[in-house]
Design an enzyme around this catalytic site. Structure first.
Site: not given
Length: 361
Positions: A47, A194, A169, A99
């Protein structure tokens, strides 16, 4: 310093000195042996840090021309991670056309009093809204799905003059078409699901910055809350990155041909396309025909998401932007007659023939 194509093609290669493996190994181990008491290999618990994730992060930082990158479990976890380093009550100026998932989280945080948002429709409105009280300016450019572009350098200069931090973004354009850090942005986020991954088979996010203080906070929060990208998905993202430039250029070439067709179609009343990238939105002349159009397509797939090698069609009203109230959507031009295309790398003539058939019914 190598050119972008070389950095991408070499993602992960020669990262395993022990064996000389060309492709990066996938390190599935969650824990790591210490050579002896008081010593570490640099890896303790996955992690906190994982070798495969660290390798892809190195490439991500390089292509965004940033000093640091963090790979996260999704695009939304990247946005949450970026925002959570700022104090409770921070005031945010954001583009209105966002978005739907970003809007949903922003809305929840505003209800909780965690952040306060002022939404703006245009670049001029955004610049006018930035004051000495503004803490964060948040830009998607081009916006989703109205494809409005913002001048990152111009907005950033004004934001910095007022003491605000700029988060961009960069999902739609990717580092192939813009590198916001070089234009003054403080933090860049991506849904790496994406274009960066590019094959509709990886859920991932990215946060990049060149600000050491921000990176230290981001890394602390990443380790504390754990929205890390798995070793396998880190490898898949790395593999996808290798063809990013080729895919983006192919998508853009196809999109430009599709736009030329749509602009001439009597079934289409408006085409929204910024001139590059694979994302196109268009408004149909007869909204009632949208189900017929969608159901008639054979090459395009009716699905959410974007940025893969396959072309997709999305109806934001019922899919990606359904969480934005309809009156709010209509107020800034996201009307119910709008369809969004993610153009893939198929033959442009097949994409056009498919649209021509569906729009003629």
């Amino acid at each position: 310093e190598y050119q972008l194509e070389t950095i991408l093609a070499h993602a992960g290669i020669n990262s395993d000195e022990a064996t000389g493996a060309l492709a990066s190994p996938i390190h599935f181990s969650t824990t790591y042996q210490h050579p002896e008491f008081g010593h570490s290999t640099g890896f303790d618990y996955t992690r906190t840090k994982n070798p495969t994730r660290a390798t892809v992060e190195k490439t991500l930082a390089a292509i965004e021309k940033a000093d640091y990158a963090i790979a996260t479990s999704s695009g939304m976890s990247a946005i949450v991670l970026a925002f959570e380093i700022f104090p409770v009550g921070s005031k945010v100026v954001a583009a209105r056309d966002l978005y739907g998932g970003s809007f949903r989280w922003f809305n929840d945080k505003e209800k909780e009093g965690r952040f306060f948002f002022e939404y703006t429709n245009t670049e001029d409105e955004m610049i006018a809204a930035i004051t000495d009280d503004t803490d964060i300016v948040y830009i998607e450019t081009p916006t989703n799905p109205l494809m409005i572009e913002f001048d990152i350098e111009k907005v950033t200069k004004i934001a910095h003059d007022k003491g605000a931090v700029v988060i961009v973004d960069n999902t739609f354009y990717s580092p192939i078409y813009q590198t916001p850090i070089t234009q003054g942005a403080d933090i860049v986020v991506h849904s790496a699901t994406k274009y960066l991954s590019g094959h509709n088979d990886v859920l991932a996010g990215v946060v990049v910055t060149s600000n050491q203080e921000f990176y230290d906070k981001l890394y602390y929060n990443l380790n504390t809350t754990g929205p890390t990208l798995s070793p396998f998905d880190s490898y898949m993202l790395m593999r996808g990155l290798k063809t990013l430039k080729l895919r983006m250029e192919a998508s853009t070439a196809n999109a430009q041909e599709v736009v030329a067709f749509l602009e001439k179609s009597p079934a289409v009343k408006e085409v929204l396309y910024p001139g590059k990238g694979g994302m196109i939105s268009f408004k149909v002349a007869n909204q009632d025909k949208i189900p017929t159009i969608i159901n008639s397509l054979k090459v395009f797939t009716f699905a959410e998401s974007l940025g893969g090698v396959e072309s997709l069609i999305t109806y934001p009203t019922t899919q990606t932007h359904a969480d934005i109230p309809s009156d709010v959507r209509a107020s800034y031009g996201l009307t119910d007659d709008l369809l969004r295309l993610s153009i893939g790398i198929e033959a442009a003539q097949d994409l056009i023939a498919d649209l021509e058939n569906a729009l003629s019914l």
